[in-house]
Enzyme design. Structure first.
Site, PDB file in Angstrom:
ATOM      1  N   ASP A 103       7.897 -21.111 -14.151  1.00 30.25           N
ATOM      2  CA  ASP A 103       7.356 -19.877 -14.691  1.00 30.25           C
ATOM      3  C   ASP A 103       7.623 -18.759 -13.672  1.00 30.25           C
ATOM      4  O   ASP A 103       7.698 -19.015 -12.474  1.00 30.25           O
ATOM      5  CB  ASP A 103       5.847 -20.044 -14.918  1.00 30.25           C
ATOM      6  CG  ASP A 103       5.204 -18.773 -15.424  1.00 30.25           C
ATOM      7  OD1 ASP A 103       5.721 -18.198 -16.379  1.00 30.25           O
ATOM      8  OD2 ASP A 103       4.183 -18.356 -14.843  1.00 30.25           O
ATOM      9  N   ASP A 116       0.711 -21.543 -19.732  1.00 36.13           N
ATOM     10  CA  ASP A 116       1.675 -22.574 -19.326  1.00 36.13           C
ATOM     11  C   ASP A 116       1.215 -23.978 -19.719  1.00 36.13           C
ATOM     12  O   ASP A 116       2.001 -24.928 -19.644  1.00 36.13           O
ATOM     13  CB  ASP A 116       1.903 -22.539 -17.809  1.00 36.13           C
ATOM     14  CG  ASP A 116       2.510 -21.218 -17.352  1.00 36.13           C
ATOM     15  OD1 ASP A 116       3.369 -20.694 -18.075  1.00 36.13           O
ATOM     16  OD2 ASP A 116       2.108 -20.721 -16.286  1.00 36.13           O
TER      17      ASP A 116
END
Length: 805
Positions: free
Chosen positions: A496, A701
Site C-alpha cells: 500500500d 487494506d
C-alpha cells in the site's frame, strides 16, 4: 492462559509434563482432538505445551486437563495468593471462597479472614491473576497480588532449576555406575583385561536399570496404556532384554556366559545425557518468550490519594496516572500527559535508535525512558497491553504446527511398531542363517536402541521456536506457523502507498479556490472533515488549526469508501474527494484541470471540493504531499534482491502513484482502486501463479490482507489490519517486509535440514544396526546425539541478521 477466539470458543495454552518424543506429542494431540467439544488441539514437543481450542458449553478446562492425565501426562498445578480487602466476617470469606471455586479450572480455593489472604490452586496456564482479581472485585471485594508476576515467574524458574539439578545428579550417578562396566570394553583394544565379576556387574547395573532408568519404564507404561508406543518403549525393550539375559546368565549360567550389563547401563546413561543436553538446548530455543516476560517491570509509581505510591505493575488500572523517572522501564501502555523524553523501544519494535516522545504521544509498556520525567495516563493494562499481546502472539506461533509437521506426525505414529517389527525380523534373520543367539540378540537390541523418533519430533517445532523468537526480537510478529511457511514461498509483494511507502502524515502544500478565497475554501473543507479519520483529513485540520480558522458545525457526514466524503454545512451540501468522485457526480473540473494535472504529475495528491446544493459546481482543490519514507527505496531493493516482484496498490491518482513508484523503484503500479478492488488485485496476481504477500496499515487494506497468501500489517496502523494479517511489523519500516521473508526462508531452511538429518539418520542407522555393525552402546550414543544435533542446528538461527542493518 485462556484466550477468547472470534467464534466465542476458548483457547488455552497448557504446560505438559511427561512427553519424551514425537510419538508422545502425536498421541496426546490425537487424544485431545477426540474430546467432544475440542475443535483444535496442537501439542508442541519442543515447548512441552498443548494449545487447545474448545467449546466451553461442551467441555471444561478441567476436563481437558483430565484427558491429558488419562493419556499418561500431566499439567503441573500452580498456587496464586491474593491480598483481600473488604471482608468483614466469616460469611464474606465463605462467599468469596465459593466464587473463586466456581471459576473454570480452579481445583481449590481457600480464603483466610484472619490474614485477609486467598490461596487459589489450578493447573498452570488455566487461570490468570487478572481473572482472579476480576472475580474478587465482582464479588464486592478488592484484591492485590501477594507476589508480582515477575516474582511468580522467578518461583517457577527456581522449581525448574531444582528439577534440572535432580536430573543432573541422576545423570552423574548413572555415568559413575556405568563406567566401571564399560571400562573393560574401552581397555580391550590395548590388551588389558579388567572385567568385573558377574555379581559386581549385576550390582552396578541394576540401580541404573530400575532406579535411574525408571522414567523410561514409567513413560513406556503410560504410552502403551494410551494405545501407542514411544521412544521409552524402545529403550525399555532393548535395555531390559540386555539386563534380563545377563541376570539369567549371572544367576543360573548358560548362553555362553556372555554378559551385556554394560550395554543396558550405558544406553540408559547416554540417553539420559542426551535428554539433559536436549533440555538445555530447548531452553535456549524458548529464550525469546522468557526475554519478553522479563521486560515487564514489577512495580509502577501511581498517583493515588494526592501522593505517589509504588504498586505492582499489573494492578494499575485504566485511567490512572503513572510517574516514570529517567532511566526507568515504562510499566504500562499509555498517553503522555506531562513531560518529554526519548524512549528506547528496541526490545519491542526492534528499532535501534531512541524515539522522541512528548505530551499527547503514546508510549509502550516495557520501553526504557530516557532523560525526561514523564507522567503517563494508562490506556491498556494487564493482558491487553502491547507486551502481553506480543507474548501471546509469539506463544501462539510457537505452539502452532506447520503443515509439514503433519507428515512427521504420521511417521511418528507408526515409527515404534515398525522398529519393533524390524528388531524381531533382525533377530529371526540372524538366527535362521545359522548365527548364534548372541549375535542375533545384540543386533536386535541395537535396532531397538538406535531408532529415535525424538529427532523427527523436534525438527520442526524447535526451528519454529527459534525463528519466531528471532523475528520478534527484530520487530516482526508472526501469528502462526502457516503464515511463516507461506511467507517463505512468497514471489510477489503488494505494498500500500500511504503509511507503508510514505510517512502517512501528509501536509497541505497549496489551496486553490475558484473564487480566489483560499482561506474560505480551507475553512469549508476542514469543517466538513471533522468527522473523518483519513490521513488527508488530518492534514487539512492541522493546516486549518495552524491558520487559526474557526470551524463550522457539520451534519450528515458520510464517508464514500475510496472516493471521499459527503457532508452538510448549514444549507450547503459538499462533496470532498478525488476526481473519480467528481466524475461520478457529474462535477466538471475543466477550469482547473490543466494546473491540477501538472501538480499530480509532480506526485501531489489532490482533494477536490465541490458543492451540490444550493448550486452544483466545483469550488477548488487542495494539493497535499506525503513524503516517501527514507527507508522505502532500500526496502524495495532488498525485495528485488530476493527475487520478488513489487507492486504498489493505492486509491490515489495514477500520476501521484507513479511518481512515488519511480522514486522507490516499484515494478508495477495499480492506482485509483477502491478498497473492495484491492482484494481483486491480490486474486489477479495469485491467478498468475504467484504467492502474494500484501502489506498495509489501514481498515481499507483489511480485505486485501485477508485475500493474500500472507498478510503483513504495519504495527503503526489500525488494529483491524493487524488482526487480519498473519504477520505484524512492529514499526513503520518497510524494510521489515524483506526481513520477515528472510526469516521465514531461514527458518524453513533449518526445518528442511533437520528433517533431512533426522530421516537420513534412521534410514542409515537402522540397517547398520540390523546388519550387526553397531553395538548397543554405540547405538545408544548415536540415538542420544541425534536429538541434540537437531536442536543445536535450530539454534544456529539465532545468528540471523537483517541485511538492512
Amino acid at each position: 492462559m485462556q484466550q477468547q477466539t472470534p467464534n466465542e470458543s476458548l483457547r488455552i495454552n497448557l504446560p505438559v509434563e511427561g512427553m519424551t518424543c514425537a510419538a508422545c506429542s502425536t498421541r496426546l494431540e490425537r487424544v485431545l482432538g477426540k474430546q467432544n467439544g475440542v475443535s483444535v488441539a496442537q501439542v508442541n514437543l519442543a515447548a512441552n505445551s498443548a494449545s487447545v481450542e474448545f467449546d466451553r458449553a461442551k467441555i471444561s478446562p478441567l476436563d481437558i486437563t483430565a484427558a491429558i492425565s488419562r493419556a499418561g501426562f500431566s499439567v503441573p498445578s500452580e498456587t496464586r495468593e491474593l491480598l483481600i480487602s473488604g471482608m468483614t466476617c466469616a460469611a464474606c470469606s465463605t462467599r468469596l471462597e465459593k466464587v473463586l471455586s466456581r471459576l473454570p479450572g480452579v481445583e481449590r480455593a481457600v480464603v483466610n479472614l484472619a490474614t485477609e489472604k486467598a490461596s487459589v490452586t489450578a493447573p498452570a496456564g488455566l487461570v490468570s491473576q487478572a481473572e482472579l482479581i476480576a472475580a474478587v472485585e465482582r464479588a464486592g471485594f478488592k484484591a492485590a497480588p501477594v507476589a508480582t508476576a515477575a516474582e511468580q515467574q522467578a518461583r517457577l524458574q527456581v522449581l525448574a532449576e531444582q528439577r534440572r539439578s535432580r536430573e543432573l545428579r541422576k545423570l552423574i550417578l548413572a555415568l559413575a555406575l556405568s563406567l566401571p562396566l564399560a571400562l573393560p570394553m574401552l581397555l580391550m583394544p590395548f590388551g588389558i583385561q579388567a572385567e568385573l565379576p558377574p555379581f559386581w556387574q549385576l550390582a552396578l547395573a541394576t540401580p541404573v536399570q530400575f532406579w535411574l532408568g525408571w522414567r523410561f519404564y514409567e513413560g513406556a507404561y503410560k504410552s502403551l496404556r494410551g494405545g501407542a508406543g514411544n521412544m521409552d518403549v524402545l529403550v525399555v525393550m532393548g535395555t531390559s532384554a540386555a539386563w534380563g539375559l545377563s541376570a539369567w546368565v549371572t544367576l543360573f549360567g548358560g548362553a555362553g556366559g556372555h554378559l551385556y550389563f554394560e550395554a543396558g547401563a550405558m544406553v540408559i546413561s547416554l540417553v539420559l545425557l542426551g535428554k539433559w543436553l536436549e533440555g538445555r538446548a530447548k531452553r535456549s530455543a524458548a529464550s525469546a518468550i522468557r526475554a519478553l516476560m522479563d521486560l515487564q517491570p514489577e512495580l509502577a509509581r501511581v498517583e493515588r490519594d494526592g501522593g505517589v505510591v509504588e504498586v505492582p505493575a499489573e494492578s494499575v488500572t485504566h485511567g490512572e496516572v503513572v510517574v516514570i523517572r529517567p532511566g526507568e522501564r515504562v510499566p504500562v501502555d499509555g498517553l503522555i500527559v506531562e513531560g518529554a523524553s526519548q524512549l528506547d523501544e528496541s526490545l519491542i519494535t526492534g528499532e535501534s535508535l531512541p524515539v522522541e516522545r512528548s505530551v499527547g504521544d503514546r508510549v509502550t509498556g516495557a520501553s526504557v525512558n530516557g532523560s525526561g520525567l514523564l507522567r503517563v495516563e494508562a490506556t491498556t493494562v494487564g493482558t491487553e497491553s502491547t507486551l502481553a499481546r506480543i507474548i501471546r502472539l509469539v506463544e501462539s506461533a510457537q505452539a502452532s504446527k506447520a503443515p509439514v509437521q503433519k507428515l512427521v506426525d504420521q511417521i511418528s505414529a507408526i515409527f515404534v511398531p515398525v522398529v519393533a517389527g524390524i528388531a524381531l525380523l533382525t533377530f529371526l534373520g540372524w538366527w535362521l542363517i545359522g548365527s548364534n543367539l548372541e549375535v542375533a540378540f545384540i543386533a536386535a537390541v541395537s535396532v531397538l536402541v538406535i531408532a529415535c523418533p525424538c529427532a523427527l519430533g523436534l525438527a520442526t517445532p524447535t526451528a519454529l521456536m527459534v525463528g519466531t523468537g528471532v523475528a520478534a526480537r527484530n520487530g516482526v510478529l508472526i501469528k502462526d506457523a502457516e503464515a511463516l511457511e507461506r511467507a517463505h514461498h512468497c514471489s510477489a509483494v503488494i505494498l500500500d502507498k500511504t503509511g507503508t511507502l510514505t510517512l502517512g502524515r501528509p501536509t497541505v502544500e497549496s489551496v486553490v479556490a475558484l473564487d480566489g478565497d483560499a482561506a474560505a475554501l480551507l475553512q469549508l473543507t476542514a469543517s466538513a472533515q471533522q468527522g473523518s479519520e483519513h490521513p488527508l483529513a488530518h492534514a487539512i485540520l492541522e493546516r486549518a488549526e495552524a491558520d487559526g480558522l474557526t470551524l463550522q458545525p457539520v451534519t450528515d457526514f458520510n464517508t464514500l469508501a475510496g472516493r471521499g466524503l459527503a457532508a452538510r454545512l448549514g444549507d450547503r451540501k459538499l462533496l470532498i474527494g478525488n476526481s473519480r468522485l467528481m466524475n461520478e457526480q457529474g462535477i466538471a473540473l475543466d477550469s482547473l484541470a490543466a494546473e491540477a494535472a501538472q501538480l499530480e504529475n509532480q506526485g501531489r495528491t489532490l482533494m477536490w471540493v465541490a458543492e451540490t446544493a444550493p448550486a452544483a459546481g466545483v469550488l477548488g482543490y487542495i494539493a497535499v504531499s506525503d513524503p516517501v519514507k527514507t527507508e522505502a527505496p532500500d526496502a524495495v531493493a532488498a525485495l528485488k534482491r530476493q527475487g520478488i516482484l513489487t507492486v504498489m496498490l493505492t486509491g490515489d491518482n495514477r500520476h501521484a502513484a507513479r511518481a512515488v513508484a519511480d522514486r522507490v523503484g516499484i515494478d508495477q503500479v495499480v492506482a485509483e482502486v477502491l478498497p473492495e478492488e484491492k482484494a481483486a488485485e491480490v486474486v489477479r496476481l495469485r491467478e498468475q501463479g504467484r504467492v502474494v504477500a500484501m502489506v498495509g496499515d489501514g481498515i481499507n487494506d483489511a480485505p486485501a490482507l485477508a485475500a493474500a497468501d500472507v498478510g503483513m500489517a504495519m504495527g503503526t496502523g489500525t488494529d483491524v489490519a493487524m488482526h487480519t494479517a498473519g504477520i505484524t511489523l512492529m514499526r513503520g519500516d518497510p524494510q521489515l517486509v524483506s526481513d520477515a521473508i528472510s526469516i521465514s526462508r531461514a527458518t524453513y531452511g533449518k526445518i528442511r535440514q533437520n528433517l533431512f538429518w533426522a530421516l537420513i539418520y534412521n534410514l542409515i542407522a537402522i540397517p547398520l544396526a540390523a546388519s550387526g555393525l553397531l553395538s548397543p552402546v554405540v547405538a545408544g550414543a548415536a540415538m542420544a546425539m541425534s536429538s541434540v544435533s537437531v536442536v543445536s542446528n535450530s539454534l544456529l538461527l539465532r545468528r540471523w541478521r537483517s541485511s538492512a542493518r
